[in-house]
Design a protein around this motif. Structure first.
Motif, PDB file in Angstrom:
ATOM      1  N   PHE A   2     100.317  64.304  83.946  1.00  0.00           N
ATOM      2  CA  PHE A   2     100.750  65.429  84.791  1.00  0.00           C
ATOM      3  C   PHE A   2     102.177  65.869  84.454  1.00  0.00           C
ATOM      4  CE2 PHE A   2     102.924  62.249  87.369  1.00  0.00           C
ATOM      5  CZ  PHE A   2     104.039  62.943  87.803  1.00  0.00           C
ATOM      6  N   LEU A   3     102.970  64.979  83.828  1.00  0.00           N
ATOM      7  CA  LEU A   3     104.327  65.375  83.445  1.00  0.00           C
ATOM      8  C   LEU A   3     104.302  66.536  82.459  1.00  0.00           C
ATOM      9  CD1 LEU A   3     106.015  61.863  82.996  1.00  0.00           C
ATOM     10  CD2 LEU A   3     106.314  63.467  84.899  1.00  0.00           C
ATOM     11  N   PRO A  58     111.025  74.938  80.733  1.00  0.00           N
ATOM     12  CA  PRO A  58     112.408  74.461  80.708  1.00  0.00           C
ATOM     13  C   PRO A  58     112.636  73.130  81.392  1.00  0.00           C
ATOM     14  CG  PRO A  58     112.139  76.277  82.270  1.00  0.00           C
ATOM     15  CD  PRO A  58     110.882  76.204  81.488  1.00  0.00           C
ATOM     16  N   ASN A  59     111.746  72.719  82.289  1.00  0.00           N
ATOM     17  CA  ASN A  59     112.001  71.494  83.043  1.00  0.00           C
ATOM     18  C   ASN A  59     111.181  70.296  82.581  1.00  0.00           C
ATOM     19  OD1 ASN A  59     112.105  73.970  85.284  1.00  0.00           O
ATOM     20  ND2 ASN A  59     113.875  72.605  85.268  1.00  0.00           N
ATOM     21  N   VAL A  60     110.276  70.494  81.612  1.00  0.00           N
ATOM     22  CA  VAL A  60     109.450  69.389  81.134  1.00  0.00           C
ATOM     23  C   VAL A  60     110.296  68.313  80.468  1.00  0.00           C
ATOM     24  CG1 VAL A  60     107.695  68.755  79.430  1.00  0.00           C
ATOM     25  CG2 VAL A  60     107.311  70.698  80.939  1.00  0.00           C
ATOM     26  N   THR A  61     111.346  68.732  79.770  1.00  0.00           N
ATOM     27  CA  THR A  61     112.156  67.759  79.034  1.00  0.00           C
ATOM     28  C   THR A  61     113.026  66.897  79.943  1.00  0.00           C
ATOM     29  OG1 THR A  61     113.901  69.400  78.742  1.00  0.00           O
ATOM     30  CG2 THR A  61     112.246  69.235  77.004  1.00  0.00           C
ATOM     31  N   GLU A  62     113.215  67.314  81.188  1.00  0.00           N
ATOM     32  CA  GLU A  62     114.127  66.588  82.075  1.00  0.00           C
ATOM     33  C   GLU A  62     113.674  65.152  82.310  1.00  0.00           C
ATOM     34  OE1 GLU A  62     116.078  66.984  86.548  1.00  0.00           O
ATOM     35  OE2 GLU A  62     114.905  68.627  85.690  1.00  0.00           O
ATOM     36  N   SER A  63     112.408  64.976  82.681  1.00  0.00           N
ATOM     37  CA  SER A  63     111.904  63.628  82.908  1.00  0.00           C
ATOM     38  C   SER A  63     111.869  62.825  81.603  1.00  0.00           C
ATOM     39  CB  SER A  63     110.509  63.676  83.534  1.00  0.00           C
ATOM     40  OG  SER A  63     110.582  64.124  84.871  1.00  0.00           O
TER      41      SER A  63
END
Length: 555
Positions: A470-471, A375-380
């Motif tokens: 790493f992202l 769920p948090n990969v798309t944030e960056s």
């Protein structure tokens, strides 16, 4: 490792796990017993999507194909043989892919000794070096499950333009590309427009579980790997997955879950020299992205050797891996810096892939999280797109020392040693330090020496990640896992930039936007963050290593 030799071994199809039973028994209650009584082994082998709770069921329903994808992947073998024959004159294989699309092929190629160039970066220097290497003999495998990964799309555009600039027609350029993607993705349509070869992947397997799908097999087959052997190894091992006993993958998963729930929620991954090269980097993504969410998770720490700093600790589970040992043997090689590893996993690579995937899925059941979303990969990514559209914010360094510009919060000491000490001293209790290097993995390779240098001084776990790869890996854990991390971001001046064809930005601008987007995501979480910008990369890395080596050890 004589202590492990005396422990029970759980084995199947040549893969063995030692030490897992002791980890499970050290917990207040047996995780192995609990998951077995709940019927998890049989349900997981049968691809039951309800194992991770009702909120995860929809995602799991379309992500459990990895359990038996090795059987369906055999259907690819005739196509791979045809591709290999058709492209026999193109003997330089370049893989453009991120995360799960590149990490497994890299392990396969390194372990089996086949040449494969991995391009998983936006660093203009690294991209330029790849484009300059045997272009006329290059076949580019462009791998993206979604088909919209910005790094991979940018690399594809750069290679396409390079082929045209070399005098090739569009038809000739198209022959130099093999596209691996999901059916119906935007990249599948682009491949048709390019006249490129297309191989469709298993749509019911998520990226980090895709080692034995087209993503892992296509580039490695082109590089000369006999991929049938990997599928045979996985198939032989798959027969153990439904078992309550003699199930090494279950033993490994129960140990991961038992340790994490008992407070040992960091895992160091160490090669034992048994013939598998780089599996830790692949397992790092699998563990971090699968478990690091909802404020919990398991932090993987890939270490350089058994004697490297930071291998052991009060909240660390130490796991060694290798491939050359049978179920009844264990290498009496170098011990870890803290003695014997807690768990040893040994066996053939195809079985290793399936065992670790199964184990992480079991750990997800134990932790009560959806092991298949990110769920948090798309944030960056979203932050990056906004910065590319509006421009990067203007920033002024807090101070400059030698070849390093230091960007730090107010109140941080105005010298490099003091700034590093501020960051290190801010790590408390169960915290960790993550080094994030937006640099050239080839030309700036010495930057990776920062991990053991800082681990020597810090004490708590220290991770190192090349950006932006790493992202797509630990980046999920950084944002979604326990908010106890401290972060050292390293960027570098771009001497010669490279445009992204058809886009209004360059690779250097994309790389800078990704770094700024990630800083924003961490700042929003109020995490300690120190950015060091190297105005001269070589001199800056040397200066930083010297400063890190001079830090006094924390007590």
């Amino acid at each position: 490792m004589s202590e492990l030799l005396g422990q029970p071994v759980e084995a199947a199809a040549g893969l063995s796990v030692r030490g897992a039973e002791a980890v499970d028994q050290a917990a207040a209650a047996s995780t192995r017993t609990a998951v077995t009584m709940a019927g998890v082994p049989g349900q997981l082998a049968a691809k039951d999507p309800t194992l991770w709770g009702p909120e995860a069921e929809a995602e799991a329903r379309v992500r459990l194909g990895w359990v038996d994808t090795h059987t369906r992947s055999r259907e690819l073998l005739p196509q791979l043989a045809e591709l290999t024959s058709e492209l026999a004159d193109l003997d330089h294989v370049v893989l453009c892919g991120m995360g799960g699309s590149s990490l497994a092929p890299e392990v396969i190629a390194r372990t089996l000794g086949r040449p494969l160039t991995i391009l998983d970066t936006t660093d203009p220097g690294q991209v330029r070096a790849a484009l300059a290497d045997r272009l006329e003999r290059t076949v580019v495998v462009v791998a993206s499950k979604s088909g919209s990964t910005v790094e991979t799309d940018s690399q594809r555009r750069a290679y396409w333009q390079a082929f045209l600039d070399a005098g090739m027609s569009e038809a000739e350029a198209g022959r130099h590309f093999v596209i691996v993607t999901d059916p119906g993705s935007p990249l599948a349509a682009t491949a048709a427009e390019m006249g490129a070869f297309t191989v469709l992947a298993d749509p019911n397997v998520g990226g980090r579980f895709s080692a034995l799908t087209a993503f892992g097999l296509v580039p490695t087959a082109l590089a000369g790997v006999e991929v049938t052997e990997l599928l045979d190894q996985a198939e032989a091992f798959a027969g153990s997955l439904a078992s309550e006993r003699d199930n090494p993958a279950l033993a490994l998963g129960a140990a991961l879950g038992a340790a994490a729930t008992a407070g040992r929620d960091k895992v160091t991954l160490i090669s034992d020299g048994g013939g598998i090269d780089g599996l830790g980097d692949w397992a790092e993504q699998l563990i971090a992205e699968s478990t690091g969410k909802s404020g919990i998770g398991i932090l993987p720490v890939v270490v350089e050797s058994p004697t490297s700093p930071g291998v052991t600790g009060k909240d660390i589970l130490t796991i060694s891996y290798g491939g050359a040992l049978t179920a009844g043997e264990l290498n009496d090689g170098e011990a870890t810096s803290g003695g014997t590893p807690d768990v040893a996993v040994n066996g053939p690579l195809g079985a290793q892939f399936l065992a670790w995937e199964y184990a992480v899925a079991v750990a997800g059941v134990v932790l009560g999280i959806d092991a298949f979303n990110q769920p948090n990969v798309t944030e960056s990514k979203e932050n990056t797109n906004k910065i590319l559209a509006s421009g990067a914010p203007t920033e002024q360094p807090s101070f400059t020392e030698g070849a390093i510009e230091v960007y730090a919060p107010p109140g941080v000491p105005n010298d490099l040693a003091g700034a590093l000490r501020w960051l290190v001293d801010g790590i408390h209790g169960d915290g960790y330090l993550a080094i994030m290097a937006y640099l050239d993995r080839g030309a700036d390779a010495d930057a990776a020496r920062l991990r053991p240098a800082l681990a020597e001084a810090v004490g708590p776990p220290v991770t190192f990640g090349w950006a932006p790869r790493f992202l797509h890996s630990t980046g999920q854990y950084h944002k979604g896992g326990p908010q106890v991390g401290s972060f050292l971001q390293i960027t570098g001046t771009v001497d010669v930039d490279l445009p992204v064809p058809g886009k209004p930005y360059s690779f250097g601008e994309l790389q800078a936007a990704q770094a700024a987007g990630d800083r924003q995501a961490l700042a929003d979480r109020k995490r300690p963050l120190l950015r060091l910008h190297l105005t001269d990369r070589s001199a800056g890395v040397a200066q930083l290593l010297e400063a890190a080596g001079a830090l006094p050890k924390r007590r």
